[in-house]
Design an enzyme around this catalytic site. Structure first.
Site, PDB file in Angstrom:
ATOM      1  CD  GLU A 158      -3.099  -0.887   0.392  1.00 62.10           C
ATOM      2  OE1 GLU A 158      -3.191   0.048  -0.201  1.00 62.10           O
ATOM      3  OE2 GLU A 158      -3.847  -2.003   0.073  1.00 62.10           O
ATOM      4  CD  GLU A 177      -4.101  -2.722   3.685  1.00 67.04           C
ATOM      5  OE1 GLU A 177      -4.209  -1.661   4.012  1.00 67.04           O
ATOM      6  OE2 GLU A 177      -3.137  -3.487   3.925  1.00 67.04           O
TER       7      GLU A 177
HETATM    8  N1  LIG Z   1      -1.327   2.922   0.436  1.00 66.84           N
HETATM    9  C1  LIG Z   1      -1.758   3.423   1.391  1.00 66.84           C
HETATM   10  O1  LIG Z   1      -2.605   2.714   1.858  1.00 66.84           O
HETATM   11  C2  LIG Z   1      -0.907   4.562   2.320  1.00 66.84           C
HETATM   12  C3  LIG Z   1      -1.271   4.656   3.688  1.00 66.84           C
HETATM   13  C4  LIG Z   1      -0.603   5.457   4.371  1.00 66.84           C
HETATM   14  C5  LIG Z   1       0.644   6.012   3.862  1.00 66.84           C
HETATM   15  N2  LIG Z   1       1.050   5.681   2.678  1.00 66.84           N
HETATM   16  C6  LIG Z   1       2.216   6.275   2.034  1.00 66.84           C
HETATM   17  O2  LIG Z   1       3.342   6.177   2.893  1.00 66.84           O
HETATM   18  C7  LIG Z   1       3.842   7.351   2.914  1.00 66.84           C
HETATM   19  C8  LIG Z   1       4.122   8.188   4.127  1.00 66.84           C
HETATM   20  O3  LIG Z   1       4.819   7.389   5.134  1.00 66.84           O
HETATM   21  P1  LIG Z   1       6.175   7.392   5.387  1.00 66.84           P
HETATM   22  O4  LIG Z   1       6.928   8.530   5.205  1.00 66.84           O
HETATM   23  O5  LIG Z   1       6.367   6.679   6.831  1.00 66.84           O
HETATM   24  O6  LIG Z   1       6.770   6.114   4.451  1.00 66.84           O
HETATM   25  P2  LIG Z   1       7.919   5.460   4.546  1.00 66.84           P
HETATM   26  O7  LIG Z   1       8.035   4.345   3.541  1.00 66.84           O
HETATM   27  O8  LIG Z   1       9.235   6.222   4.800  1.00 66.84           O
HETATM   28  O9  LIG Z   1       7.889   4.605   5.859  1.00 66.84           O
HETATM   29  C9  LIG Z   1       6.846   3.548   6.393  1.00 66.84           C
HETATM   30  C10 LIG Z   1       7.539   2.676   7.404  1.00 66.84           C
HETATM   31  O10 LIG Z   1       8.399   2.099   6.633  1.00 66.84           O
HETATM   32  C11 LIG Z   1       9.543   2.023   7.727  1.00 66.84           C
HETATM   33  N3  LIG Z   1      10.697   1.712   6.938  1.00 66.84           N
HETATM   34  C12 LIG Z   1      11.558   2.949   6.326  1.00 66.84           C
HETATM   35  N4  LIG Z   1      12.637   2.427   5.699  1.00 66.84           N
HETATM   36  C13 LIG Z   1      12.518   0.905   5.813  1.00 66.84           C
HETATM   37  C14 LIG Z   1      13.226  -0.201   5.313  1.00 66.84           C
HETATM   38  N5  LIG Z   1      14.255  -0.020   4.620  1.00 66.84           N
HETATM   39  N6  LIG Z   1      12.641  -1.448   5.859  1.00 66.84           N
HETATM   40  C15 LIG Z   1      11.868  -1.549   6.538  1.00 66.84           C
HETATM   41  N7  LIG Z   1      10.972  -0.630   6.985  1.00 66.84           N
HETATM   42  C16 LIG Z   1      11.432   0.707   6.690  1.00 66.84           C
HETATM   43  C17 LIG Z   1       9.304   3.391   8.296  1.00 66.84           C
HETATM   44  O11 LIG Z   1       9.819   3.192   9.615  1.00 66.84           O
HETATM   45  C18 LIG Z   1       7.850   3.236   8.816  1.00 66.84           C
HETATM   46  O12 LIG Z   1       7.276   2.534   9.653  1.00 66.84           O
HETATM   47  C19 LIG Z   1       3.428   8.319   1.633  1.00 66.84           C
HETATM   48  O13 LIG Z   1       4.088   7.750   0.412  1.00 66.84           O
HETATM   49  C20 LIG Z   1       1.671   7.691   1.673  1.00 66.84           C
HETATM   50  O14 LIG Z   1       1.570   7.897   0.448  1.00 66.84           O
HETATM   51  C21 LIG Z   1       0.124   4.855   1.678  1.00 66.84           C
END
Ligand SMILES: NC(=O)c1ccc[n+]([C@@H]2O[C@H](COP(=O)([O-])OP(=O)(O)OC[C@H]3O[C@@H](n4cnc5c(N)ncnc54)[C@H](O)[C@@H]3O)[C@@H](O)[C@H]2O)c1
Ligand SMILES: O=CCCC(=O)O
Length: 513
Positions: A280, A489
Site C-alpha cells: 500500500e 485491504e
Molecule cells: N497506500 C496506502 O494505503 C498508504 C497509507 C498511508 C501512507 N501511505 C504512504 O506512506 C508514505 C508516508 O509514510 P512514511 O513517510 O512513513 O513512509 P516510509 O516508507 O518512509 O515509512 C513507512 C514505514 O516503513 C519503515 N521503513 C522505512 N525504511 C524501511 C526499510 N528499509 N525497511 C523496513 N521498514 C522501513 C518506516 O519506519 C515506517 O514505519 C506516503 O508515500 C504515503 O502515501 C500509503
C-alpha cells in the site's frame, strides 16, 4: 470579469495560542500507555538503548521506548511461528469472537486511544478519535468476514477424481506501518490476518509506536493467545528489522504501508523467499472539478480530502484540476474556507488542523511551493511556517495556474499545499491525471453522469471517488495500481490477501452412483 479576492501576503488563519512547550493529556485508562515491546504475550523492556517519541506540536518527549536489537525480530518470529501452529486451527467463530472483543475494547477506549494518536501524530483530537473508530471498524468488519471464507468444488476431467479448494491462512505475517494513521493502518492489516488464522509480527513507525502498543495491550485483553500479535520496536535499526522480516523463511507474507521507495526495497528483499506481498504505497491523487459541479460542495469536499491529517494521507488530493471557467472562483472559495482554519496543537480545544509530523515534511512542502512559484504558479493564499506555534506548523498554501512541469504534479507533497491547474476538456484532464507512475485515489466532481462515469472509467487508479472527497471505510477494497502498489485491504477481498487457495484432489474414487 470576476472580482477574485486574493489573500497573498498574510495568513488569515487564526491561532488559538502561542507556542506551547508541554501538553500532557489525561487518560481514563493509563494502562494504555505502554513503555515496552510486546513479544509472545510478554512486555519486553530491554536494558539497552532507548529512543524518544516526541509530540510534533511541542517537541516535548512523551515516551522513551526500547530501541531493540535485531535479535528480537527472530524471537518475535519464533513466537508467532509457534503460535501459528495452534492459532490456525482455532474455529472461525472463536476468531470472530476475539476480533469482536477487540472492536468493543477499542470503542470503549476510543477517547483515550484518540488522545494517544493525537499526542504522537499531531492530528486534532476529534479527527484522531475518528481514526480510532475507523481503525476499530476493521475488527468489526473482519469479525463478520472470518466465518465467511469459502472454497469451491471443481468438476475435474478425470471422473475418478473429486476436487475442491479451500482458503487456508498464509502463515506468519510481517507488517510494517507508517506514522500518518498510527492505529488504522495497523488494524487494516492485523484484522484480516487474525480473521484468516494468521499470526503477526508488527514493526510500527518509531514516531508513532504508542498506538500500536495500546492495540497490543487491548488485543491481549480481548483474548488473543500469546504470540498471535507481536510488536517489535526500533528507531535506529529499521532497515535491519525490515530485512529480517523479508528474508525469514518463517514469515510467509509481508504487508507494507508506506512510500513507494521503501516498498520497492522490501519487494526486492522478499524475492529470496518469494513472499506473498501486499504493498500500500504512495499516492498522487488528482481532484478534478468540472464547471457543472456544485462548486460549494466541491470546495467543501476538497477541504475534507486535502486537509485530512493536514495533507498527510495517501489519498489526499495532490493535484487539483479545475475547469478553466470556474478555476478562479473555486480557488477564491477554497482560500476563504482555509482562512477559517484554527491551527494549533491537536489536543487543544477548537483546533481544526494540527502540525506536520516533522521538519522534513515541512521542508518538502516549502520546496514544492518554491518550485511551482518559480515556474509561474500564482499565489492565491500565501501560507508558510508558523514559528509562533512551533517548529512543525505550516499554514496552508494555495497556488493556481500551476504548470505541468512543477514538482508537485509528479511527486506527492504529503502536506498542506493546494496546487490548482486549469483544464478545458475531459480528454485533456484525463491525460493530465494519468500522467504519473502512481495510481491510488482519484476524485471527479460533476453533475453530469456521463462525465462522471466516463472520466471515472478512464482514470488509472485503484479507487475513484465521485462527488465526494471522503470514501474510506472498512467495507471498500482499498488499494492502488501502478507504483501505488497491489493488494486490497478491507472489504470482502481484504481477507483473501492473508490466505492461500489450496486445491485438494481425491483420486481413485468409484464412478458416481
Ligand atoms: N497506500 C496506502 O494505503 C498508504 C497509507 C498511508 C501512507 N501511505 C504512504 O506512506 C508514505 C508516508 O509514510 P512514511 O513517510 O512513513 O513512509 P516510509 O516508507 O518512509 O515509512 C513507512 C514505514 O516503513 C519503515 N521503513 C522505512 N525504511 C524501511 C526499510 N528499509 N525497511 C523496513 N521498514 C522501513 C518506516 O519506519 C515506517 O514505519 C506516503 O508515500 C504515503 O502515501 C500509503
Ligand atoms: O494514508 C492513507 C490511508 C487513508 C485512508 O485509509 O483513508
Amino acid at each position: 470579469m470576476l472580482s477574485i479576492p486574493v489573500f497573498v501576503g498574510f495568513h488569515p488563519i487564526t491561532f488559538p495560542n502561542p507556542r506551547m512547550t508541554s501538553i500532557r493529556p489525561h487518560f481514563d485508562n493509563p494502562e494504555l500507555i505502554r513503555d515496552a515491546a510486546f513479544v509472545n504475550g510478554e512486555w519486553v523492556r530491554s536494558s539497552g538503548s532507548t529512543f524518544e517519541v516526541t509530540d510534533p506540536a511541542t517537541g516535548q518527549v512523551i515516551a522513551k521506548l526500547p530501541d531493540q536489537p535485531v535479535a528480537v525480530v527472530d524471537e518475535a518470529i519464533e513466537a508467532a511461528s509457534n503460535a501459528f501452529k495452534s492459532y490456525r486451527k482455532t474455529t472461525t467463530r472463536q476468531r470472530s469472537a476475539w476480533l469482536r472483543n477487540l472492536f468493543n475494547l477499542m470503542t470503549e477506549n476510543a477517547q483515550d486511544l484518540g488522545k494517544i494518536v493525537s499526542w504522537e501524530n499531531g492530528k486534532p483530537l476529534a479527527e484522531a478519535v475518528g481514526e480510532v473508530k475507523y481503525a476499530a471498524s476493521y475488527f468489526e468488519w473482519f469479525a463478520e468476514e472470518a466465518p465467511r471464507v469459502y472454497g469451491t468444488v471443481i468438476q475435474p476431467a478425470n471422473p475418478s477424481n473429486r476436487v475442491f479448494t479451500e482458503r487456508v491462512p498464509v502463515g506468519v505475517c510481517g507488517i510494517v506501518c507508517p506514522w500518518n494513521f498510527p492505529s488504522a493502518m495497523i488494524t487494516r492489516k492485523a484484522a484480516p490476518a487474525f480473521a484468516a488464522g494468521c499470526t503477526v509480527v508488527l514493526k510500527p513507525d518509531s514516531q508513532t509506536p504508542l498506538s500500536a502498543l495500546a492495540l497490543a495491550y487491548l488485543a491481549q485483553k480481548a483474548g488473543f493467545p500469546p504470540g498471535v500479535f507481536n510488536v517489535v520496536l526500533s528507531h535506529t535499526k529499521t532497515p535491519e528489522f525490515g530485512l529480517k522480516l523479508c528474508k525469514s523463511p518463517k514469515i510467509r507474507k509481508v504487508s507494507f504501508t508506506g512510500s513507494t521507495a521503501v516498498g520497492k526495497i522490501l519487494m526486492q528483499q522478499s524475492a529470496s523467499t518469494l513472499k506473498k506481498l501486499s504493498m500500500e504505497l504512495g499516492g498522487n491523487a488528482p481532484f478534478i472539478v468540472f464547471e457543472d459541479a456544485d462548486l460549494d460542495a466541491a470546495v467543501a469536499q476538497a477541504l475534507a480530502c486535502k486537509f485530512r491529517g493536514m495533507g498527510q494521507t495517501c489519498v489526499c488530493a495532490n493535484r487539483l484540476y479545475v475547469q478553466r471557467t470556474v478555476m478562479d472562483k473555486f480557488s477564491a472559495k477554497l482560500a476563504n474556507e482555509v482562512s477559517k482554519f484554527v491551527i494549533g496543537p491537536g489536543l487543544q480545544d477548537n483546533v481544526t488542523h494540527g502540525p506536520l509530523i516533522n521538519a522534513k515534511a515541512i521542508q518538502k512542502v516549502e520546496e514544492h511551493v518554491q518550485d511551482a512559484t518559480e515556474k509561474g504558479a500564482k499565489v492565491v493564499l500565501a501560507g508558510g511556517r508558523l514559528p509562533e506555534l512551533g517548529d512543525n506548523f505550516y499554514a496552508p498554501t494555495i497556488l493556481s495556474n500551476v504548470p505541468s512541469n512543477a514538482r508537485v504534479n509528479s511527486e506527492e507533497t504529503f502536506g498542506p499545499l493546494c496546487a490548482i491547474t486549469a483544464f478545458d476538456t475531459a480528454e485533456e484532464v484525463v491525460k493530465y491525471a494519468n500522467d504519473t507512475e502512481l495510481g491510488l485515489a482519484s476524485y471527479v466532481f460533476s453533475k453530469n453522469i456521463d462525465t462522471v462515469y466516463t472520466v471515472a472509467e478512464a482514470l488509472e487508479a485503484g479507487m475513484v471517488s465521485c462527488n465526494t472527497g471522503l470514501f474510506s471505510e472498512a467495507s471498500i477494497p482499498f488499494g492502488g495500481v501502478k507504483e501505488s502498489g497491489f493488494g486490497r485491504e478491507g472489504s470482502l477481498h481484504g481477507i483473501e490477501d492473508y490466505t492461500v487457495l489450496k486445491t485438494i484432489t481425491i483420486g481413485g474414487l468409484p464412478e458416481r452412483l
